[in-house]
Design an enzyme around this catalytic site. Structure first.
Site, PDB file in Angstrom:
ATOM      1  N   GLY A   1       0.826  -1.207   0.000  1.00 38.13           N
ATOM      2  CA  GLY A   1       0.000   0.000   0.000  1.00 38.13           C
ATOM      3  C   GLY A   1       0.856   1.251   0.000  1.00 38.13           C
TER       4      GLY A   1
ATOM      5  CG  ASP B   1       1.921  -0.747  10.227  1.00 45.06           C
ATOM      6  OD1 ASP B   1       0.773  -0.739   9.723  1.00 45.06           O
ATOM      7  OD2 ASP B   1       2.877  -0.116   9.736  1.00 45.06           O
TER       8      ASP B   1
HETATM    9  C1  S3P Z   1       2.962   3.721   6.213  1.00 43.58           C
HETATM   10  C2  S3P Z   1       1.832   4.263   6.782  1.00 43.58           C
HETATM   11  C3  S3P Z   1       0.800   3.449   7.461  1.00 43.58           C
HETATM   12  C4  S3P Z   1       1.304   2.059   7.809  1.00 43.58           C
HETATM   13  C5  S3P Z   1       2.067   1.422   6.676  1.00 43.58           C
HETATM   14  C6  S3P Z   1       3.257   2.269   6.284  1.00 43.58           C
HETATM   15  C7  S3P Z   1       3.920   4.605   5.534  1.00 43.58           C
HETATM   16  O1  S3P Z   1      -0.306   3.306   6.585  1.00 43.58           O
HETATM   17  O2  S3P Z   1       0.217   1.231   8.176  1.00 43.58           O
HETATM   18  O3  S3P Z   1       2.519   0.128   7.033  1.00 43.58           O
HETATM   19  O4  S3P Z   1       5.048   4.167   5.262  1.00 43.58           O
HETATM   20  O5  S3P Z   1       3.559   5.757   5.267  1.00 43.58           O
HETATM   21  P1  S3P Z   1      -1.504   4.392   6.536  1.00 43.58           P
HETATM   22  O6  S3P Z   1      -0.981   5.634   5.930  1.00 43.58           O
HETATM   23  O7  S3P Z   1      -2.563   3.745   5.697  1.00 43.58           O
HETATM   24  O8  S3P Z   1      -1.926   4.573   7.972  1.00 43.58           O
END
Ligand code: S3P
Length: 442
Positions: A99, A320
């Site tokens: 993601g 996380d």
């Molecule tokens: C992350 C932000 C978080 C986290 C992901 C890494 C990042 O997600 O859960 O593992 O590197 O910016 P969200 O922005 O959806 O909270």
């Protein structure tokens, strides 16, 4: 999922002993190669995470014309092409399970002269992208998605971007970062305000690459039309990977474990505070700095844990770490109440539902709510559980198994390699009972 299916048989090991250093931070590694690619000159990244997620991001940048050398494991030399030096690639760009990769690249690619298509694996293809499409569209980007704002994302060429003042409805570092990265290519000022402060690695790293950025907890602003200058980035060890061992050494009687040089950015260490509220014995030693980030050795001793109401203010700082927290809660005395954590439902899996189902199969009582759960602490027994291809669920269940009365068979664990390559080896070294199960015949 990339490789073949992998299942684990996990069971009570011995008390955790010794010391270990977990791999480099995933969030920092993604950002390091992205900004190095857009910089003028040659950057070095030390401690790069050799995970599938971060390697997918590096591979995408290579397909966009960036030369990236890997002289040895966890080292990258990135030959930056400058802010306007990327070239369009034929065919879709595969973010795998990540993601972070997809959302940050959406922002970065919104400012290019060429069109791009971002795709992901089955899990990523179910994750919401409107949270980045909305603000990027307000800036002038044209982005098409599948029904419901799901991947693939088709980002049009030659968007004319304008800075915006954006109040994000969700506390998400990925959303903030996507908007800031698009802001590098926008006219005027791009500002992001968050409902609760999230990790600030994009802001810190932009600063390290020489781009003026104003930031404070919960807010960040920058202007377009500057340049990024190549630099050297040292990636700290990932607190989120250390988290499994913090919980394991807390719950397995007789454990004493030292985790070396763990990244201690306060926007990441909410679990440490939550575990301490539960009675955990975790000491910080040798505080220092690596690559501009606070680091420390964490010395964990087993302790009797008790349930707590997890303060909602801690949720983004441990977003996380909830699968691991659920395990600590299931083995604590009394109830642990989690609220304000609806975001867990749109991670690599629905982490509330998947953890509740798995822990129930091991004998725990868990009551789900839309934005959290009540976990009733007690004893666990052996059984068969499903990690549904979610790396953090797999590692958390392996920890749970250390305190279960019998063997725990954990299905679908291959994606552990997305964030924590080498987990099995390190885990076995310090005492966790964990083996690969031979694949089922037929
Ligand atoms: C992350 C932000 C978080 C986290 C992901 C890494 C990042 O997600 O859960 O593992 O590197 O910016 P969200 O922005 O959806 O909270």
């Amino acid at each position: 999922m990339s490789g073949p299916r992998l299942d684990w048989a996990a069971g009570p090991g011995r008390p955790l002993r010794g010391e270990l250093r977990v791999p480099g931070d995933k969030s920092v590694s993604h950002r390091a190669v992205m900004l190095a690619a857009l910089a003028d000159g040659v950057s070095q990244v030390h401690g790069f995470l050799e995970g599938e997620d971060t390697r997918a991001t590096a591979a995408i940048l290579q397909r966009l014309g960036v030369r990236i050398e890997a002289p040895e494991a966890s080292e990258r030399i990135v030959h930056g092409v400058g802010l306007h030096g990327l070239a369009g690639a034929d065919g879709p760009l595969d973010c795998g399970n990540a993601g972070t990769g997809m959302r940050l690249l959406a922002g970065l690619l919104a400012g290019q002269d060429f069109a791009s298509t971002l795709v992901g694996d089955a899990s990523l293809s179910k994750r919401p992208m409107n949270r980045v499409i909305d603000p990027l569209s307000r800036m002038g980007a044209r982005i098409d998605a599948a029904a419901g704002g799901l991947p693939p994302l088709r980002i049009h060429a030659k968007n004319v971007l304008q800075g915006i003042d954006y109040a994000t409805p969700v506390a998400s570092a990925q959303v903030k970062s996507a908007v800031l990265l698009a802001g590098l290519y926008a006219e005027g000022v791009t500002r992001v305000r968050e409902p609760h402060p999230t990790r600030d690695y994009t802001e810190r790293m932009l600063h390290a690459f020489g781009w003026p950025v104003a930031f404070a907890p919960g807010e960040a602003a920058l202007e377009g039309r500057h340049r990024l200058r190549a630099t050297t980035i040292a990636v700290p060890a990932d607190f989120s990977s250390a988290a499994f061992f913090l919980v394991a050494a807390s719950v397995v009687p007789g454990s004493q474990l030292c985790l070396r040089r763990v990244g201690m950015n306060p926007r990441r260490t909410g679990l440490l505070q939550a575990l301490r509220l539960m009675g955990a014995d975790i000491r910080e030693e040798n505080p220092g700095e690596e690559g501009g980030e606070p680091v420390a050795d964490l010395v964990v001793r087993a302790a009797a844990l008790r349930g707590i109401a997890v303060p909602e203010a801690l949720v983004p700082d441990m977003i996380d770490e909830f699968p691991a927290l659920f395990v600590a809660a299931a083995l604590a005395e009394g109830e642990t109440v989690v609220t304000g954590a609806a975001e867990l439902r749109v991670k690599e899996s629905d982490r509330i539902a998947v953890m509740a189902t798995a822990l129930r199969r091991l004998g725990a009582r868990v009551d789900e709510s839309p934005d959290g759960a009540v976990i009733h602490g007690g004893r666990l027994h052996g059984g068969e559980v499903d990690a549904v291809g979610d790396h953090r669920i797999a590692m958390s269940l392996a920890v749970a198994a250390q305190c279960a009365g019998g063997e725990v068979l954990i299905a679908d664990c291959a994606n552990v390699a997305t964030s924590f390559p080498g987990f099995e080896g390190l885990a076995a070294e310090v005492g966790l009972g964990l083996q690969r199960r031979p694949p089922a015949v037929g």
